[in-house]
Design a protein around this motif. Structure first.
Motif, mmCIF file in Angstrom:
data_model
loop_
_atom_site.group_PDB
_atom_site.id
_atom_site.type_symbol
_atom_site.label_atom_id
_atom_site.label_comp_id
_atom_site.label_asym_id
_atom_site.label_seq_id
_atom_site.Cartn_x
_atom_site.Cartn_y
_atom_site.Cartn_z
ATOM 1 N N ALA A 12 0.853 -1.100 -0.012
ATOM 2 C CA ALA A 12 0.114 -0.001 -0.055
ATOM 3 C C ALA A 12 0.930 1.139 -0.023
ATOM 4 C CB ALA A 12 -1.028 0.169 1.180
ATOM 5 N N VAL A 13 1.806 1.241 0.811
ATOM 6 C CA VAL A 13 2.659 2.566 1.018
ATOM 7 C C VAL A 13 3.301 2.531 -0.492
ATOM 8 C CG1 VAL A 13 4.958 3.109 2.015
ATOM 9 C CG2 VAL A 13 3.286 2.152 3.325
ATOM 10 N N LEU A 14 3.816 1.661 -1.038
ATOM 11 C CA LEU A 14 4.594 1.397 -2.341
ATOM 12 C C LEU A 14 3.493 2.111 -3.296
ATOM 13 C CD1 LEU A 14 7.042 0.887 -4.362
ATOM 14 C CD2 LEU A 14 6.061 -1.458 -4.659
ATOM 15 N N THR A 15 2.433 1.821 -3.248
ATOM 16 C CA THR A 15 1.208 2.290 -4.139
ATOM 17 C C THR A 15 1.166 3.659 -4.118
ATOM 18 O OG1 THR A 15 0.099 0.206 -4.212
ATOM 19 C CG2 THR A 15 -1.036 1.902 -4.952
ATOM 20 N N LEU A 16 1.175 4.136 -3.012
ATOM 21 C CA LEU A 16 0.962 5.557 -2.625
ATOM 22 C C LEU A 16 2.083 6.368 -3.147
ATOM 23 C CD1 LEU A 16 -0.380 5.535 1.002
ATOM 24 C CD2 LEU A 16 -1.594 6.476 -1.081
ATOM 25 N N VAL A 17 3.463 5.756 -3.040
ATOM 26 C CA VAL A 17 4.648 6.547 -3.641
ATOM 27 C C VAL A 17 4.432 6.595 -4.924
ATOM 28 C CG1 VAL A 17 6.905 6.270 -3.898
ATOM 29 C CG2 VAL A 17 5.888 5.825 -1.502
ATOM 30 N N VAL A 18 4.243 5.526 -5.695
ATOM 31 C CA VAL A 18 4.332 5.308 -7.189
ATOM 32 C C VAL A 18 3.225 6.388 -7.756
ATOM 33 C CG1 VAL A 18 3.863 4.147 -9.371
ATOM 34 C CG2 VAL A 18 5.147 3.076 -7.378
ATOM 35 N N ALA A 19 1.899 6.396 -7.210
ATOM 36 C CA ALA A 19 1.030 7.155 -7.750
ATOM 37 C C ALA A 19 1.070 8.774 -7.410
ATOM 38 C CB ALA A 19 -0.582 6.888 -6.930
ATOM 39 N N THR A 20 1.529 9.034 -6.216
ATOM 40 C CA THR A 20 1.861 10.309 -6.199
ATOM 41 C C THR A 20 3.033 11.050 -6.942
ATOM 42 O OG1 THR A 20 2.978 9.813 -4.058
ATOM 43 C CG2 THR A 20 0.842 10.464 -3.924
ATOM 44 N N ALA A 21 3.832 10.146 -7.219
ATOM 45 C CA ALA A 21 5.206 10.461 -7.994
ATOM 46 C C ALA A 21 4.835 10.644 -9.486
ATOM 47 C CB ALA A 21 6.201 9.346 -7.789
ATOM 48 N N ILE A 22 3.810 9.795 -9.911
ATOM 49 C CA ILE A 22 3.278 9.930 -11.382
ATOM 50 C C ILE A 22 2.707 11.386 -11.560
ATOM 51 C CG2 ILE A 22 1.656 9.091 -12.967
ATOM 52 C CD1 ILE A 22 2.489 6.272 -11.954
ATOM 53 N N ALA A 23 1.716 11.539 -10.381
ATOM 54 C CA ALA A 23 0.933 12.727 -10.318
ATOM 55 C C ALA A 23 1.995 13.856 -10.469
ATOM 56 C CB ALA A 23 0.090 12.792 -9.207
ATOM 57 N N PHE A 24 3.047 13.953 -9.485
ATOM 58 C CA PHE A 24 4.019 14.854 -9.205
ATOM 59 C C PHE A 24 4.598 15.086 -10.801
ATOM 60 C CE2 PHE A 24 8.228 16.432 -8.622
ATOM 61 C CZ PHE A 24 8.124 17.499 -7.876
ATOM 62 N N VAL A 25 5.068 14.253 -11.274
ATOM 63 C CA VAL A 25 5.667 14.236 -12.912
ATOM 64 C C VAL A 25 4.756 15.023 -13.735
ATOM 65 C CG1 VAL A 25 6.796 12.974 -14.689
ATOM 66 C CG2 VAL A 25 7.344 12.360 -12.352
ATOM 67 N N LEU A 26 3.474 14.413 -13.637
ATOM 68 C CA LEU A 26 2.472 15.035 -14.675
ATOM 69 C C LEU A 26 2.300 16.764 -14.404
ATOM 70 C CD1 LEU A 26 -0.082 12.212 -14.952
ATOM 71 C CD2 LEU A 26 1.752 12.971 -16.622
ATOM 72 N N VAL A 27 2.231 17.091 -13.074
ATOM 73 C CA VAL A 27 2.351 18.464 -12.803
ATOM 74 C C VAL A 27 3.240 19.082 -13.204
ATOM 75 C CG1 VAL A 27 2.193 20.104 -10.815
ATOM 76 C CG2 VAL A 27 0.574 18.150 -10.800
ATOM 77 N N GLN A 28 4.450 18.507 -13.353
ATOM 78 C CA GLN A 28 5.741 19.282 -13.738
ATOM 79 C C GLN A 28 5.894 19.426 -15.145
ATOM 80 O OE1 GLN A 28 8.258 20.369 -11.838
ATOM 81 N NE2 GLN A 28 7.206 19.933 -9.936
ATOM 82 N N LEU A 29 5.170 18.430 -15.892
ATOM 83 C CA LEU A 29 5.191 18.383 -17.115
ATOM 84 C C LEU A 29 4.115 19.126 -17.810
ATOM 85 C CD1 LEU A 29 6.113 14.891 -18.142
ATOM 86 C CD2 LEU A 29 7.647 16.772 -18.143
ATOM 87 N N SER A 30 2.946 19.863 -17.072
ATOM 88 C CA SER A 30 1.805 20.506 -17.469
ATOM 89 C C SER A 30 1.925 21.500 -18.251
ATOM 90 C CB SER A 30 0.803 20.630 -16.198
ATOM 91 O OG SER A 30 1.433 21.829 -15.407
#
Length: 313
Positions: A12-30
């Motif tokens: 579950a912790v790994l899932t949170l890290v991956v999901a938030t990291a993807i969202a973070f990258v998408l925000v940076q690339l927006s």
């Protein structure tokens, strides 16, 4: 069981890290920047650059993500770039709205869907065909269209329920319940059919198994065979369908919340994405991911408790 729970928590912790990291990258690339969003088009490039520098926007992504995670762990989700409101406080106000929609919508669709599925599996024949056709029609109905029809009937014509708006539970319990009736009905009408089909398929398979025939031969009451033995045997795929339904309702309730003017998470996500409110988008992705992780963990625990093979492993 303890080892199983620890493994699932780690996942579950790994899932949170991956999901938030993807969202973070998408925000940076927006293509948007905090300075450009917060200061607007009237700001000069120098002012936007200075704002971004002050926020650390040009720091390495790893550093920015680590800083954001550290901030989240302290309970601070940041502030909105649009109006400076506290994101955590705003989400705390919106969360009960979406949670109420998802919980009550899932419960009502569960009751209706399971009853339809059991009746179709047990009765068979014309009843099965009628319920199958009904579920097919319900599956094809768009939620927005169903909601508009319910508003026209119960709010405009009969004037029994409010068409839009939301009243907090602590303000007026009766008005709170009335404000949720039409959205929950809309969800249940468009969601019960999927659960009904899954229940029909699972119950039909279980009722034809050898031990069901043995129970009938032993004189076990029909109601006990259906609602205890058969339903328990068919419960695993039904539970999975219900869990998926809840996740979809919680994360995808934008149409319902916008149609009925409900100040929930879905409406907030639409607004945050539309206005490029980057911190708000990241916070909402985090909340949605936490809900998905919790529901999946609960589903796995219930599945393990109901399945003798998994309990023995």
């Amino acid at each position: 069981m303890v080892i199983f729970i620890l493994k699932r928590l780690a996942f579950a912790v790994l899932t949170l890290v991956v999901a938030t990291a993807i969202a973070f990258v998408l925000v940076q690339l927006s293509g948007s920047t905090p300075g450009g969003v917060a200061l607007g088009q009237a700001a000069t490039p120098e002012q936007v650059h200075a704002y971004n520098v002050a926020l650390g926007w040009y720091d390495p992504w790893v550093v920015q993500y680590a800083n954001w995670v550290g901030q989240v762990l302290t309970g601070n989700l940041g502030v909105s770039l649009i109006d400076g409101r506290d994101i955590a406080a705003d989400i705390a106000k919106r969360l009960p709205v979406t949670a109420a929609l998802a919980v009550f919508g899932t419960l009502l669709s569960l009751v209706v869907g399971v009853v339809m599925g059991i009746v179709a599996a047990v009765r068979g024949g014309a009843v099965d065909r009628v319920l199958a056709a009904t579920s097919g029609i319900l599956l094809s109905l768009p939620a927005f269209w169903v909601g508009v029809l319910l508003v026209f009937l119960f709010a405009v014509q009969l004037r029994l329920l409010p068409a839009t708006g939301f009243v907090p539970l602590q303000t007026n319990p009766e008005a709170w319940a009335r404000s949720l009736v039409l959205p929950v009905l809309t969800i249940a009408i468009t969601s019960a059919a999927g659960i009904a089909r899954q229940t029909r398929a699972s119950m039909g398979e279980v009722l034809t198994q050898e031990h069901m025939r043995s129970l009938r031969a032993l004189g076990t009451p029909t109601t006990r065979i259906i609602y205890v033995h058969a339903l328990r045997g068919a419960s695993l795929p039904i539970l999975a369908s219900i869990a998926v339904q809840f996740i979809v309702l919680f994360g995808g309730s934008v149409v319902i919340e916008v149609l009925f003017a409900l100040p929930g998470i879905g409406q907030a996500m639409q607004s945050a994405v539309g206005s490029a409110d980057l911190p708000f988008v990241q916070a909402l992705v985090l909340v949605a991911t936490v809900v998905v992780v919790i529901v999946n963990l609960a589903l796995e625990l219930m599945t393990r408790a109901l399945d003798p093979k998994l309990r023995a492993s």
